[in-house]
Design a protein around this motif. Structure first.
Motif, PDB file in Angstrom:
ATOM      1  N   ALA A 149       0.851  -1.201   0.000  1.00  0.00           N
ATOM      2  CA  ALA A 149       0.000   0.000   0.000  1.00  0.00           C
ATOM      3  C   ALA A 149       0.881   1.244   0.000  1.00  0.00           C
ATOM      4  N   LEU A 150       0.638   2.093  -0.977  1.00  0.00           N
ATOM      5  CA  LEU A 150       1.397   3.342  -1.077  1.00  0.00           C
ATOM      6  C   LEU A 150       1.264   4.144   0.221  1.00  0.00           C
ATOM      7  N   LYS A 151       0.083   4.112   0.820  1.00  0.00           N
ATOM      8  CA  LYS A 151      -0.146   4.943   2.006  1.00  0.00           C
ATOM      9  C   LYS A 151       0.675   4.502   3.226  1.00  0.00           C
ATOM     10  N   GLU A 152       1.250   3.304   3.151  1.00  0.00           N
ATOM     11  CA  GLU A 152       2.111   2.841   4.254  1.00  0.00           C
ATOM     12  C   GLU A 152       3.590   2.912   3.884  1.00  0.00           C
ATOM     13  N   SER A 153       3.872   3.423   2.692  1.00  0.00           N
ATOM     14  CA  SER A 153       5.230   3.300   2.169  1.00  0.00           C
ATOM     15  C   SER A 153       6.113   4.505   2.475  1.00  0.00           C
ATOM     16  N   LEU A 154       7.390   4.198   2.697  1.00  0.00           N
ATOM     17  CA  LEU A 154       8.416   5.227   2.869  1.00  0.00           C
ATOM     18  C   LEU A 154       9.229   5.285   1.576  1.00  0.00           C
ATOM     19  N   ILE A 155       9.235   6.446   0.953  1.00  0.00           N
ATOM     20  CA  ILE A 155       9.813   6.581  -0.390  1.00  0.00           C
ATOM     21  C   ILE A 155      11.001   7.538  -0.337  1.00  0.00           C
ATOM     22  N   ALA A 156      12.104   7.120  -0.950  1.00  0.00           N
ATOM     23  CA  ALA A 156      13.281   7.994  -1.043  1.00  0.00           C
ATOM     24  C   ALA A 156      13.286   8.698  -2.394  1.00  0.00           C
ATOM     25  N   THR A 157      13.926   9.855  -2.418  1.00  0.00           N
ATOM     26  CA  THR A 157      14.035  10.590  -3.674  1.00  0.00           C
ATOM     27  C   THR A 157      15.297  11.442  -3.652  1.00  0.00           C
ATOM     28  N   GLY A 158      15.604  12.053  -4.773  1.00  0.00           N
ATOM     29  CA  GLY A 158      16.692  13.032  -4.848  1.00  0.00           C
ATOM     30  C   GLY A 158      16.104  14.304  -5.423  1.00  0.00           C
ATOM     31  N   ILE A 159      16.387  15.433  -4.778  1.00  0.00           N
ATOM     32  CA  ILE A 159      15.808  16.722  -5.197  1.00  0.00           C
ATOM     33  C   ILE A 159      16.866  17.506  -5.965  1.00  0.00           C
ATOM     34  N   PRO A 160      16.538  18.000  -7.152  1.00  0.00           N
ATOM     35  CA  PRO A 160      17.531  18.807  -7.868  1.00  0.00           C
ATOM     36  C   PRO A 160      17.841  20.100  -7.106  1.00  0.00           C
ATOM     37  N   TYR A 161      18.949  20.708  -7.427  1.00  0.00           N
ATOM     38  CA  TYR A 161      19.369  21.908  -6.681  1.00  0.00           C
ATOM     39  C   TYR A 161      20.001  22.904  -7.647  1.00  0.00           C
ATOM     40  N   LEU A 162      20.605  23.918  -7.093  1.00  0.00           N
ATOM     41  CA  LEU A 162      21.166  25.020  -7.890  1.00  0.00           C
ATOM     42  C   LEU A 162      21.941  24.517  -9.115  1.00  0.00           C
ATOM     43  N   GLY A 163      21.479  24.884 -10.266  1.00  0.00           N
ATOM     44  CA  GLY A 163      22.211  24.556 -11.489  1.00  0.00           C
ATOM     45  C   GLY A 163      21.985  23.148 -11.996  1.00  0.00           C
ATOM     46  N   ARG A 164      21.136  22.389 -11.334  1.00  0.00           N
ATOM     47  CA  ARG A 164      20.959  21.006 -11.768  1.00  0.00           C
ATOM     48  C   ARG A 164      19.488  20.622 -11.865  1.00  0.00           C
ATOM     49  N   GLY A 165      19.137  19.965 -12.966  1.00  0.00           N
ATOM     50  CA  GLY A 165      17.820  19.344 -13.098  1.00  0.00           C
ATOM     51  C   GLY A 165      16.713  20.316 -13.490  1.00  0.00           C
ATOM     52  N   ASP A 166      15.552  19.736 -13.750  1.00  0.00           N
ATOM     53  CA  ASP A 166      14.361  20.478 -14.164  1.00  0.00           C
ATOM     54  C   ASP A 166      13.491  20.644 -12.911  1.00  0.00           C
ATOM     55  N   HIS A 167      13.615  21.795 -12.263  1.00  0.00           N
ATOM     56  CA  HIS A 167      12.983  21.984 -10.952  1.00  0.00           C
ATOM     57  C   HIS A 167      11.456  21.904 -11.032  1.00  0.00           C
ATOM     58  N   LYS A 168      10.914  22.502 -12.075  1.00  0.00           N
ATOM     59  CA  LYS A 168       9.457  22.528 -12.206  1.00  0.00           C
ATOM     60  C   LYS A 168       8.904  21.095 -12.359  1.00  0.00           C
ATOM     61  N   HIS A 169       9.554  20.348 -13.229  1.00  0.00           N
ATOM     62  CA  HIS A 169       9.110  18.968 -13.433  1.00  0.00           C
ATOM     63  C   HIS A 169       9.259  18.158 -12.148  1.00  0.00           C
ATOM     64  N   TYR A 170      10.402  18.341 -11.474  1.00  0.00           N
ATOM     65  CA  TYR A 170      10.606  17.586 -10.234  1.00  0.00           C
ATOM     66  C   TYR A 170       9.502  17.896  -9.220  1.00  0.00           C
ATOM     67  N   LEU A 171       9.181  19.191  -9.082  1.00  0.00           N
ATOM     68  CA  LEU A 171       8.144  19.572  -8.108  1.00  0.00           C
ATOM     69  C   LEU A 171       6.792  18.952  -8.455  1.00  0.00           C
ATOM     70  N   SER A 172       6.532  18.802  -9.755  1.00  0.00           N
ATOM     71  CA  SER A 172       5.256  18.157 -10.124  1.00  0.00           C
ATOM     72  C   SER A 172       5.267  16.692  -9.689  1.00  0.00           C
ATOM     73  N   THR A 173       6.425  16.032  -9.769  1.00  0.00           N
ATOM     74  CA  THR A 173       6.486  14.626  -9.334  1.00  0.00           C
ATOM     75  C   THR A 173       6.343  14.533  -7.808  1.00  0.00           C
ATOM     76  N   LEU A 174       6.987  15.456  -7.105  1.00  0.00           N
ATOM     77  CA  LEU A 174       6.909  15.448  -5.636  1.00  0.00           C
ATOM     78  C   LEU A 174       5.469  15.694  -5.175  1.00  0.00           C
ATOM     79  N   GLU A 175       4.838  16.658  -5.825  1.00  0.00           N
ATOM     80  CA  GLU A 175       3.459  16.998  -5.458  1.00  0.00           C
ATOM     81  C   GLU A 175       2.542  15.781  -5.626  1.00  0.00           C
ATOM     82  N   CYS A 176       2.831  15.039  -6.673  1.00  0.00           N
ATOM     83  CA  CYS A 176       2.018  13.875  -6.984  1.00  0.00           C
ATOM     84  C   CYS A 176       2.207  12.745  -5.965  1.00  0.00           C
TER      85      CYS A 176
END
Ligand code: 2AM
Ligand code: CA
Length: 268
Positions: A149-176
Motif C-alpha cells: 500500500a502506497l499509504k504505508e510506504s516510505l519513499i526515497a528521492t533526490g531533489i535537484p538543486y542550484l544549477g541542476r535538473g528540471d525543478h518545475k518537473h521535479y516539483l510536479s512529481t513530488l506533489e504527486c
C-alpha cells in the motif's frame, strides 16, 4: 569460489581499502577550520585519492577490465567488461560532516550489470549482489519490503538543486507522490537509497538526472533482492537516461503510474 563471489571479493577488498582513507578524511573534514573553498578542495582531493586506490586495486585483480570512474573517466582497454565506480557517493553529505556516504562499484558486461557492491565505510556495511545469486548485506540475504500500500510506504528521492535538473518537473512529481505516501526521505546518496530499497527499509525510490556510477551497483542490488527498477518511461535504459524508479513490485508499479503522466524532465 564461484566467478561472481571472486569478483565480489575483489570489490570488497578494494572498497575497504579506499574506505579506510575516506573515514580518516571524513574525520578531518569534521575538524577543518578552513574556508568553505578549503573544505571543498580537501573533499575533492579525498574523492580523487579514493578513486585512484580503487582503480589500482581493481586493475591489479582484473587487468583486462576497463575502468570507468566518476573522477577519472574511462580508462584504456578494449575488453567487454568494465568497472563502473563512484568513489564517494553522497559528496555533499561528506563535505558537510554528515555521516551518510558510500563507495559504489559495479561490473558491466556488454552493457549489462552483472555484479555490484555498495560500501558504507563508516558503518562498515557491505551490500553486494551478483546476477542470479541474490543480494546481501554482509552475509545476510536482502529482500525488498513486502509493503504494497502506497499509504504505508516510505519513499526515497533526490531533489535537484542550484544549477541542476528540471525543478518545475521535479516539483510536479513530488506533489504527486507526497500526498499518497507515509513519508519521503532525501538522504543524498543514490547508491545508498537503492541499497536501502534492497534492504526493505525504503519501499521505493525515484530520482532524475543521475550518472551511471551513482546507480549501477544499486540497480542490481534491488533486482537481486526481488525488486524492480526502470527508467522514468518504464524502459531499461537507466544508465543512459539517468532517470530511475525503483521499489518492490507493487510500489514500483504505483510510482510508475503516478509519475508517467508527468512526462520526462527537460535535459539538465
Ligand atoms: P555524488 O554524491 O557522487 O555527487 C543525490 O541526489 C545523488 O545525486 C547522489 O548520488 C549524487 O552523487 C548525485 N549527483 C550529484 N550531482 C550530480 C550530477 N551533477 N549529476 C549526476 N548525479 C549527481
Ligand atoms: Ca555519485
Amino acid at each position: 569460489m564461484t566467478q561472481s563471489s571472486a569478483l565480489i571479493h575483489v570489490m570488497d577488498r578494494a572498497a575497504r581499502k579506499a574506505g579506510r582513507a575516506l573515514v580518516r578524511d571524513f574525520g578531518e573534514v569534521e575538524l577543518l577550520q578552513v574556508s568553505k573553498k578549503g573544505a571543498a578542495d580537501f573533499v575533492s582531493a579525498a574523492d580523487l585519492r579514493a578513486e585512484q586506490t580503487l582503480k589500482e586495486e581493481l586493475a591489479r585483480a582484473r587487468p583486462d577490465f576497463i575502468f570507468e570512474g566518476e573522477e577519472t573517466g574511462v580508462g584504456a582497454g578494449s575488453g567487454k567488461t568494465r568497472w563502473l565506480v563512484d568513489p564517494l557517493d553522497g559528496t555533499t553529505n561528506f563535505l558537510h560532516g554528515i555521516p551518510h556516504f558510500a563507495i559504489s562499484i559495479a561490473v558491466v558486461e556488454d552493457g549489462k550489470i552483472t555484479a555490484g557492491l555498495v560500501y558504507s565505510p563508516l558503518l562498515d556495511e557491505v551490500y553486494s549482489a551478483a546476477s542470479g545469486e541474490g543480494a546481501f548485506v554482509g552475509r545476510r540475504r536482502l529482500r525488498v519490503s513486502a509493503r504494497s500500500a502506497l499509504k504505508e510506504s516510505l519513499i526515497a528521492t533526490g531533489i535537484p538543486y542550484l544549477g541542476r535538473g528540471d525543478h518545475k518537473h521535479y516539483l510536479s512529481t513530488l506533489e504527486c507522490v507526497m500526498g499518497k505516501v507515509a513519508g519521503i526521505r532525501r538522504f543524498g546518496s543514490a547508491a545508498l537509497d537503492l541499497a536501502y530499497v534492497a534492504a526493505g527499509r525504503f519501499d521505493g525510490f525515484w530520482e532524475f538526472g543521475l550518472k551511471p556510477w551513482d546507480v549501477a551497483a544499486g540497480i542490481i542490488l534491488v533486482r537481486e533482492a526481488g525488486g524492480f527498477v526502470t527508467d522514468a518511461r518504464g524502459g531499461e535504459d537507466m544508465l543512459g537516461t539517468g532517470d530511475i524508479v525503483a521499489g518492490n513490485g507493487a510500489i514500483h508499479q504505483e510510482l510508475r503510474t503516478l509519475l508517467s503522466p508527468l512526462g520526462m524532465p527537460a535535459a539538465a
